[in-house]
Design a protein around this motif. Sequence first.
Motif, PDB file in Angstrom:
ATOM      1  N   THR A 177       0.824  -1.201   0.000  1.00 29.46           N
ATOM      2  CA  THR A 177       0.000   0.000   0.000  1.00 29.46           C
ATOM      3  C   THR A 177       0.861   1.255   0.000  1.00 29.46           C
ATOM      4  O   THR A 177       0.364   2.353  -0.197  1.00 29.46           O
ATOM      5  N   HIS A 178       2.154   1.069   0.271  1.00 30.94           N
ATOM      6  CA  HIS A 178       3.086   2.210   0.250  1.00 30.94           C
ATOM      7  C   HIS A 178       4.516   1.688   0.091  1.00 30.94           C
ATOM      8  O   HIS A 178       4.780   0.498   0.287  1.00 30.94           O
ATOM      9  N   THR A 179       5.423   2.588  -0.257  1.00 33.04           N
ATOM     10  CA  THR A 179       6.818   2.163  -0.433  1.00 33.04           C
ATOM     11  C   THR A 179       7.564   2.134   0.902  1.00 33.04           C
ATOM     12  O   THR A 179       8.736   1.771   0.943  1.00 33.04           O
ATOM     13  N   SER A 180       6.860   2.460   1.999  1.00 31.19           N
ATOM     14  CA  SER A 180       7.518   2.396   3.319  1.00 31.19           C
ATOM     15  C   SER A 180       7.998   0.971   3.616  1.00 31.19           C
ATOM     16  O   SER A 180       8.933   0.781   4.406  1.00 31.19           O
ATOM     17  N   SER A 181       7.358  -0.019   2.967  1.00 30.40           N
ATOM     18  CA  SER A 181       7.782  -1.411   3.159  1.00 30.40           C
ATOM     19  C   SER A 181       9.246  -1.609   2.756  1.00 30.40           C
ATOM     20  O   SER A 181       9.945  -2.452   3.321  1.00 30.40           O
ATOM     21  N   VAL A 182       9.710  -0.819   1.799  1.00 29.01           N
ATOM     22  CA  VAL A 182      11.096  -0.987   1.320  1.00 29.01           C
ATOM     23  C   VAL A 182      12.087  -0.516   2.387  1.00 29.01           C
ATOM     24  O   VAL A 182      13.189  -1.060   2.512  1.00 29.01           O
ATOM     25  N   GLN A 183      11.670   0.473   3.200  1.00 32.07           N
ATOM     26  CA  GLN A 183      12.511   0.912   4.334  1.00 32.07           C
ATOM     27  C   GLN A 183      12.865  -0.291   5.203  1.00 32.07           C
ATOM     28  O   GLN A 183      14.013  -0.468   5.605  1.00 32.07           O
ATOM     29  N   VAL A 184      11.827  -1.088   5.514  1.00 33.83           N
ATOM     30  CA  VAL A 184      12.012  -2.230   6.407  1.00 33.83           C
ATOM     31  C   VAL A 184      12.992  -3.228   5.790  1.00 33.83           C
ATOM     32  O   VAL A 184      13.941  -3.683   6.433  1.00 33.83           O
ATOM     33  N   TYR A 203      -0.439   0.154  -4.366  1.00 36.74           N
ATOM     34  CA  TYR A 203      -1.834  -0.179  -4.706  1.00 36.74           C
ATOM     35  C   TYR A 203      -2.780   0.108  -3.544  1.00 36.74           C
ATOM     36  O   TYR A 203      -2.451  -0.180  -2.402  1.00 36.74           O
ATOM     37  N   ARG A 204      -3.936   0.640  -3.853  1.00 28.92           N
ATOM     38  CA  ARG A 204      -4.964   0.846  -2.818  1.00 28.92           C
ATOM     39  C   ARG A 204      -6.322   0.471  -3.404  1.00 28.92           C
ATOM     40  O   ARG A 204      -6.590   0.785  -4.579  1.00 28.92           O
ATOM     41  N   ASN A 205      -7.141  -0.122  -2.573  1.00 27.97           N
ATOM     42  CA  ASN A 205      -8.463  -0.565  -3.021  1.00 27.97           C
ATOM     43  C   ASN A 205      -9.428   0.625  -3.055  1.00 27.97           C
ATOM     44  O   ASN A 205     -10.268   0.781  -2.188  1.00 27.97           O
ATOM     45  N   HIS A 217       2.146   5.920  -7.791  1.00 23.94           N
ATOM     46  CA  HIS A 217       3.596   5.779  -7.588  1.00 23.94           C
ATOM     47  C   HIS A 217       4.085   6.665  -6.456  1.00 23.94           C
ATOM     48  O   HIS A 217       3.608   7.785  -6.310  1.00 23.94           O
ATOM     49  N   GLN A 218       5.001   6.116  -5.691  1.00 23.16           N
ATOM     50  CA  GLN A 218       5.554   6.884  -4.573  1.00 23.16           C
ATOM     51  C   GLN A 218       7.076   6.900  -4.635  1.00 23.16           C
ATOM     52  O   GLN A 218       7.691   6.049  -5.292  1.00 23.16           O
ATOM     53  N   VAL A 219       7.634   7.867  -3.938  1.00 23.06           N
ATOM     54  CA  VAL A 219       9.081   7.842  -3.680  1.00 23.06           C
ATOM     55  C   VAL A 219       9.240   7.968  -2.168  1.00 23.06           C
ATOM     56  O   VAL A 219       8.696   8.875  -1.549  1.00 23.06           O
ATOM     57  N   GLU A 220       9.948   7.019  -1.623  1.00 23.04           N
ATOM     58  CA  GLU A 220      10.178   6.989  -0.184  1.00 23.04           C
ATOM     59  C   GLU A 220      11.611   7.423   0.076  1.00 23.04           C
ATOM     60  O   GLU A 220      12.509   7.118  -0.722  1.00 23.04           O
ATOM     61  N   GLY A 221      11.833   8.131   1.166  1.00 26.90           N
ATOM     62  CA  GLY A 221      13.205   8.509   1.523  1.00 26.90           C
ATOM     63  C   GLY A 221      13.494   8.088   2.945  1.00 26.90           C
ATOM     64  O   GLY A 221      12.603   8.079   3.790  1.00 26.90           O
ATOM     65  N   PRO A 259       1.958   5.747  11.912  1.00 30.79           N
ATOM     66  CA  PRO A 259       2.382   4.821  12.981  1.00 30.79           C
ATOM     67  C   PRO A 259       3.898   4.660  13.064  1.00 30.79           C
ATOM     68  O   PRO A 259       4.439   4.385  14.129  1.00 30.79           O
ATOM     69  N   PHE A 260       4.596   4.862  11.917  1.00 34.87           N
ATOM     70  CA  PHE A 260       6.035   4.558  11.871  1.00 34.87           C
ATOM     71  C   PHE A 260       6.923   5.765  12.125  1.00 34.87           C
ATOM     72  O   PHE A 260       8.150   5.665  12.062  1.00 34.87           O
ATOM     73  N   THR A 261       6.325   6.922  12.365  1.00 34.77           N
ATOM     74  CA  THR A 261       7.149   8.103  12.666  1.00 34.77           C
ATOM     75  C   THR A 261       6.618   8.804  13.909  1.00 34.77           C
ATOM     76  O   THR A 261       5.425   8.810  14.177  1.00 34.77           O
ATOM     77  N   GLU A 262       7.549   9.388  14.671  1.00 35.92           N
ATOM     78  CA  GLU A 262       7.152  10.151  15.858  1.00 35.92           C
ATOM     79  C   GLU A 262       8.234  11.169  16.157  1.00 35.92           C
ATOM     80  O   GLU A 262       9.357  10.765  16.458  1.00 35.92           O
ATOM     81  N   LEU A 291       3.796  15.868   0.785  1.00 32.80           N
ATOM     82  CA  LEU A 291       4.361  14.623   1.323  1.00 32.80           C
ATOM     83  C   LEU A 291       4.112  14.464   2.822  1.00 32.80           C
ATOM     84  O   LEU A 291       3.762  15.421   3.513  1.00 32.80           O
ATOM     85  N   GLY A 292       4.331  13.214   3.263  1.00 25.87           N
ATOM     86  CA  GLY A 292       4.283  12.903   4.687  1.00 25.87           C
ATOM     87  C   GLY A 292       5.702  12.586   5.145  1.00 25.87           C
ATOM     88  O   GLY A 292       6.519  12.079   4.370  1.00 25.87           O
ATOM     89  N   CYS A 293       5.999  12.885   6.412  1.00 25.03           N
ATOM     90  CA  CYS A 293       7.370  12.653   6.882  1.00 25.03           C
ATOM     91  C   CYS A 293       7.410  12.578   8.399  1.00 25.03           C
ATOM     92  O   CYS A 293       6.389  12.774   9.064  1.00 25.03           O
ATOM     93  N   GLY A 294       8.576  12.331   8.934  1.00 26.01           N
ATOM     94  CA  GLY A 294       8.710  12.329  10.389  1.00 26.01           C
ATOM     95  C   GLY A 294       9.997  11.655  10.822  1.00 26.01           C
ATOM     96  O   GLY A 294      10.771  11.159   9.995  1.00 26.01           O
ATOM     97  N   PHE A 314      15.213   9.895   9.893  1.00 25.99           N
ATOM     98  CA  PHE A 314      13.952  10.449   9.395  1.00 25.99           C
ATOM     99  C   PHE A 314      13.523   9.707   8.140  1.00 25.99           C
ATOM    100  O   PHE A 314      14.339   9.018   7.487  1.00 25.99           O
ATOM    101  N   ALA A 315      12.240   9.832   7.810  1.00 28.78           N
ATOM    102  CA  ALA A 315      11.702   9.206   6.593  1.00 28.78           C
ATOM    103  C   ALA A 315      10.685  10.154   5.984  1.00 28.78           C
ATOM    104  O   ALA A 315      10.140  11.021   6.674  1.00 28.78           O
ATOM    105  N   PHE A 316      10.489   9.978   4.716  1.00 27.65           N
ATOM    106  CA  PHE A 316       9.427  10.763   4.063  1.00 27.65           C
ATOM    107  C   PHE A 316       8.886   9.950   2.895  1.00 27.65           C
ATOM    108  O   PHE A 316       9.561   9.051   2.377  1.00 27.65           O
ATOM    109  N   GLY A 317       7.660  10.244   2.512  1.00 26.86           N
ATOM    110  CA  GLY A 317       7.064   9.536   1.371  1.00 26.86           C
ATOM    111  C   GLY A 317       6.183  10.488   0.591  1.00 26.86           C
ATOM    112  O   GLY A 317       5.427  11.265   1.177  1.00 26.86           O
ATOM    113  N   MET A 318       6.330  10.450  -0.727  1.00 27.54           N
ATOM    114  CA  MET A 318       5.508  11.365  -1.549  1.00 27.54           C
ATOM    115  C   MET A 318       4.925  10.621  -2.748  1.00 27.54           C
ATOM    116  O   MET A 318       5.490   9.625  -3.207  1.00 27.54           O
TER     117      MET A 318
HETATM  118  N1  DAH Z   1       3.587   5.769   3.726  1.00 26.91           N
HETATM  119  C1  DAH Z   1       2.809   6.978   3.849  1.00 26.91           C
HETATM  120  C2  DAH Z   1       1.592   6.885   2.914  1.00 26.91           C
HETATM  121  O1  DAH Z   1       1.626   6.169   1.968  1.00 26.91           O
HETATM  122  C3  DAH Z   1       3.606   8.183   3.493  1.00 26.91           C
HETATM  123  C4  DAH Z   1       4.697   8.454   4.471  1.00 26.91           C
HETATM  124  C5  DAH Z   1       4.453   9.259   5.539  1.00 26.91           C
HETATM  125  C6  DAH Z   1       5.939   7.872   4.325  1.00 26.91           C
HETATM  126  C7  DAH Z   1       5.443   9.520   6.470  1.00 26.91           C
HETATM  127  C8  DAH Z   1       6.940   8.131   5.242  1.00 26.91           C
HETATM  128  C9  DAH Z   1       6.663   8.955   6.315  1.00 26.91           C
HETATM  129  O2  DAH Z   1       8.166   7.586   5.136  1.00 26.91           O
HETATM  130  O3  DAH Z   1       7.659   9.197   7.220  1.00 26.91           O
HETATM  131  O4  DAH Z   1       0.627   7.545   3.161  1.00 26.91           O
END
Ligand code: DAH
Length: 352
Positions: A177-184, A203-205, A217-221, A259-262, A291-294, A314-318
Amino acid sequence: MQSKINQYKAEIAVFKPTSSIELETFRIRFLGTKGILKDLFDDFKSVSADDKKIFGKVLNEFKQYTEGIYQQFKDNFELGESTQKPHIDYTLPGIGLETGGRHPLNLVRKEIIAIFKRLGFILAEGPEIEDDWHNFSALNFPEEHPARDMQDTFFVATPQSYQNNEDKTKNTYALRTHTSSVQVRLMEAGKPPFRALMPGRVYRNEAISARAHCFFHQVEGLYVDEKVSFADLKQTLYYFVQELYGEGTKVRFRPSYFPFTEPSAEMDISCTICKGSGCQMCKQSGWVEILGCGMIDPNVLENVGIDSKKYSGFAFGMGIERITNLKYQIRDLRLFSENDARFLKQFQSEII
Ligand code: DAH
């Protein structure tokens, strides 16, 4: 009759048509239904029975001779026509070669990657079919936690052979559902420091409309090292925005929840279309979220075996579609996947 035939023969012997029209005139005159041969055969009817023998032969020979000459010229003309070169107008402009172009999402993805490469980020990728652990659990989405509903998920039927793992989170599969999985995956596979960019399809339903699609498509950092702070996150993203949208583009961070950032934040930029004065794109607010980040939640670091007392990150996703929409003022997400050449051609001249 004999003298008439002799006269015609002499005429035919010097006949040299220069066009098929001339030949056709010849055919009508001699061989046509009201032509000379027809007349001669009519005359022949009134010839005496004795003479018929002689003239019959003479007349038939003359008929064959005339037909032979006609056929010969006809063949020559047809042959000539088929080998004649077609008429070419050398003054007409040539037909240009069509070149292909890059898809706008590709253009923007490449641009994003190029900017972060300058900051030392490497590229990483992961699978599109992902298990629960990498997509949710390791990212601090507890089972049954309502945060999982933030993303409508396509679950994938899991074959029996995949279900022998005791850990339930590794037995359930979904389209990520997001590229945050690749971080893991990245952090599990190595040791800090990490500084990586992770582009990919997610992908999202969701029902398909101008504003939502079932895939995008997303780019995760991700940046993990000792003493990484929120100031590093802000500076990195600030640099990115100035490079992508031009100097003078303003940014602001709003508190949010992932949930994964604070702490978590969402980043807005001053509207690229109205420059902040208010328009349809920014719903008159002057700001658009990109974007979202934290700061990575210590639980996530521990889940992948990183000492959260020593390391922070830190991480971010756009969403690439969103960034592209703002850059090119595209208002309908469906255009990206419909392959309408009229849409795609508009990006042909963009070089990267
Ligand atoms: N994974 C989030 C989404 O798809 C976006 C996101 C938010 C990614 C915060 C991050 C983050 O890495 O730190 O909505």
